[in-house]
Design a protein around this motif. Structure first.
Motif, short mmCIF file in Angstrom:
data_model
loop_
_atom_site.label_atom_id
_atom_site.label_comp_id
_atom_site.label_asym_id
_atom_site.label_seq_id
_atom_site.Cartn_x
_atom_site.Cartn_y
_atom_site.Cartn_z
N PHE A 62 44.61 48.29 37.35
CA PHE A 62 44.63 48.19 38.81
C PHE A 62 43.77 47.01 39.27
CE2 PHE A 62 43.09 49.49 43.07
CZ PHE A 62 44.31 49.53 43.72
N PHE A 63 42.60 46.86 38.71
CA PHE A 63 41.72 45.74 39.05
C PHE A 63 42.42 44.41 38.75
CE2 PHE A 63 38.29 42.71 38.07
CZ PHE A 63 37.58 42.76 39.26
N ALA A 64 43.09 44.33 37.62
CA ALA A 64 43.82 43.10 37.26
C ALA A 64 44.94 42.81 38.26
CB ALA A 64 44.39 43.21 35.85
N LYS A 65 45.66 43.85 38.69
CA LYS A 65 46.73 43.67 39.68
C LYS A 65 46.16 43.09 40.98
CE LYS A 65 50.57 45.31 37.85
NZ LYS A 65 51.77 44.50 37.70
N LEU A 66 45.03 43.63 41.43
CA LEU A 66 44.40 43.10 42.63
C LEU A 66 44.04 41.62 42.44
CD1 LEU A 66 42.02 46.08 43.51
CD2 LEU A 66 44.14 45.47 44.70
N GLY A 67 43.53 41.30 41.27
CA GLY A 67 43.11 39.92 40.98
C GLY A 67 44.26 38.94 40.89
N GLN A 68 45.42 39.40 40.48
CA GLN A 68 46.58 38.52 40.35
C GLN A 68 47.25 38.22 41.68
OE1 GLN A 68 48.88 40.82 37.57
NE2 GLN A 68 47.45 40.45 35.90
N ALA A 69 46.95 39.00 42.69
CA ALA A 69 47.59 38.83 44.00
C ALA A 69 46.92 37.71 44.79
CB ALA A 69 47.50 40.14 44.78
N ASP A 70 47.71 37.10 45.66
CA ASP A 70 47.17 36.14 46.62
C ASP A 70 46.75 36.84 47.91
OD1 ASP A 70 47.64 33.81 44.99
OD2 ASP A 70 49.77 33.98 45.52
N ALA A 71 47.37 37.97 48.19
CA ALA A 71 47.07 38.75 49.40
C ALA A 71 47.44 40.20 49.14
CB ALA A 71 47.84 38.21 50.59
N ASN A 104 37.87 39.00 47.10
CA ASN A 104 37.97 38.03 48.20
C ASN A 104 39.40 37.73 48.63
OD1 ASN A 104 35.09 37.57 48.49
ND2 ASN A 104 35.24 36.63 46.47
N LYS A 105 40.29 38.65 48.40
CA LYS A 105 41.69 38.47 48.78
C LYS A 105 41.86 38.75 50.28
CE LYS A 105 42.70 37.96 44.46
NZ LYS A 105 43.09 36.72 43.87
N PRO A 106 42.68 37.95 50.95
CA PRO A 106 43.02 38.28 52.35
C PRO A 106 43.84 39.57 52.36
CG PRO A 106 44.28 36.38 51.59
CD PRO A 106 43.34 36.73 50.50
N MET A 107 43.52 40.42 53.36
CA MET A 107 44.14 41.74 53.40
C MET A 107 44.59 42.06 54.83
SD MET A 107 41.11 43.81 51.41
CE MET A 107 42.07 45.25 51.03
N ALA A 125 37.50 53.33 58.98
CA ALA A 125 36.59 53.38 57.84
C ALA A 125 36.94 52.31 56.81
CB ALA A 125 36.63 54.76 57.19
N ALA A 126 38.22 52.17 56.50
CA ALA A 126 38.66 51.19 55.50
C ALA A 126 38.38 49.76 55.96
CB ALA A 126 40.14 51.36 55.21
N THR A 127 38.66 49.49 57.22
CA THR A 127 38.43 48.15 57.78
C THR A 127 36.94 47.80 57.77
OG1 THR A 127 40.41 48.35 59.13
CG2 THR A 127 38.83 46.68 59.79
N GLY A 128 36.12 48.79 58.07
CA GLY A 128 34.68 48.56 58.08
C GLY A 128 34.07 48.39 56.71
N SER A 129 34.61 49.08 55.72
CA SER A 129 33.99 49.03 54.39
C SER A 129 34.55 47.94 53.49
CB SER A 129 34.11 50.39 53.69
OG SER A 129 35.43 50.65 53.30
N ALA A 130 35.77 47.50 53.71
CA ALA A 130 36.41 46.53 52.80
C ALA A 130 35.56 45.27 52.56
CB ALA A 130 37.80 46.16 53.29
N PRO A 131 34.91 44.69 53.57
CA PRO A 131 34.11 43.50 53.31
C PRO A 131 32.98 43.73 52.29
CG PRO A 131 34.56 43.67 55.65
CD PRO A 131 35.02 44.96 55.02
N TYR A 132 32.45 44.94 52.20
CA TYR A 132 31.41 45.24 51.22
C TYR A 132 31.95 45.22 49.79
CZ TYR A 132 28.70 46.68 55.25
OH TYR A 132 28.05 46.70 56.46
N ASP A 136 38.77 40.52 52.36
CA ASP A 136 38.81 39.63 53.51
C ASP A 136 39.86 40.17 54.50
OD1 ASP A 136 38.79 37.52 55.31
OD2 ASP A 136 39.72 36.09 53.93
N VAL A 137 39.44 41.12 55.33
CA VAL A 137 40.37 41.79 56.24
C VAL A 137 40.76 40.83 57.38
CG1 VAL A 137 40.76 43.76 57.76
CG2 VAL A 137 39.37 44.03 55.69
N LYS A 138 42.02 40.46 57.39
CA LYS A 138 42.53 39.56 58.43
C LYS A 138 42.97 40.32 59.67
CE LYS A 138 42.10 35.79 56.05
NZ LYS A 138 41.08 34.81 56.44
#
Length: 174
Positions: A62-71, A104-107, A125-132, A136-138
């Motif tokens: 799952f971590f690798a999938k997140l890393g392979q994405a551009d967004a 650091n993916k745009p989300m 909650a998700a929007t507030g915690s994602a930057p931690y 990168d919540v757009k």
């Protein structure tokens, strides 16, 4: 752009998966991969389990999938005002690999529910915690009363005001 989208729900009938899939289809020039978090099922996280098992391959994958994405697009289901147990467990295991799991993916974060609240509590909650966690919540969009605002037969948002809001949010990914 390689776009990863998924619902933070394990339901086979997830309205959030419908929303995430639909939203991803609106992003122009994107190669879309839709994940099912059921494919990343693991034992309930605890430090004892982590000491016993180490880092499960599912969390690494799952971590690798997140890393392979551009967004990334995530659509959150709300259980009793919070994350689903399935998503929270996946998140907990993956964050032990690297606390900056969103890399650091745009989300764009979404949420919907059958009721008028639109799962706004979990989305906030998700929007507030994602930057931690290096997200990168757009934008974030809550869609209330899913069955009144989404045409399940056509798999599209039927409310033009909500559709415009969703398109504006997704435009921030490019």
């Amino acid at each position: 752009m390689k776009l990863l989208a998924f619902a933070a729900s394990s339901s086979s009938k997830s309205i959030n998966k419908q929303l995430a899939t639909y939203a991803a289809s609106l992003v122009p020039n994107a190669t879309v991969e839709i994940l099912d978090i059921n494919e990343y099922e693991m034992p309930l996280f605890s430090q004892d389990k982590e000491e016993l098992l180490g880092q499960p391959e599912a969390a690494k994958s799952f971590f690798a999938k997140l890393g392979q994405a551009d967004a990334i697009i995530i659509s959150f289901a709300e259980h009793n005002g919070s994350y689903t147990a399935a998503y929270k467990n996946l998140f907990d295991w993956t964050s032990r690999i690297d606390q900056k799991l969103f890399q650091n993916k745009p989300m764009v974060l979404l949420a919907t529910s059958p009721g008028s609240g639109g799962a706004q509590t979990v989305l906030t909650a998700a929007t507030g915690s994602a930057p931690y966690f290096a997200g990168d919540v757009k934008a974030s969009v809550s869609i209330p009363s899913f069955f009144d605002n989404f045409d399940s037969e056509k798999q599209t948002i039927s409310n033009p005001v909500i559709l415009d809001e969703l398109k504006s949010a997704l435009a921030q990914l490019s």
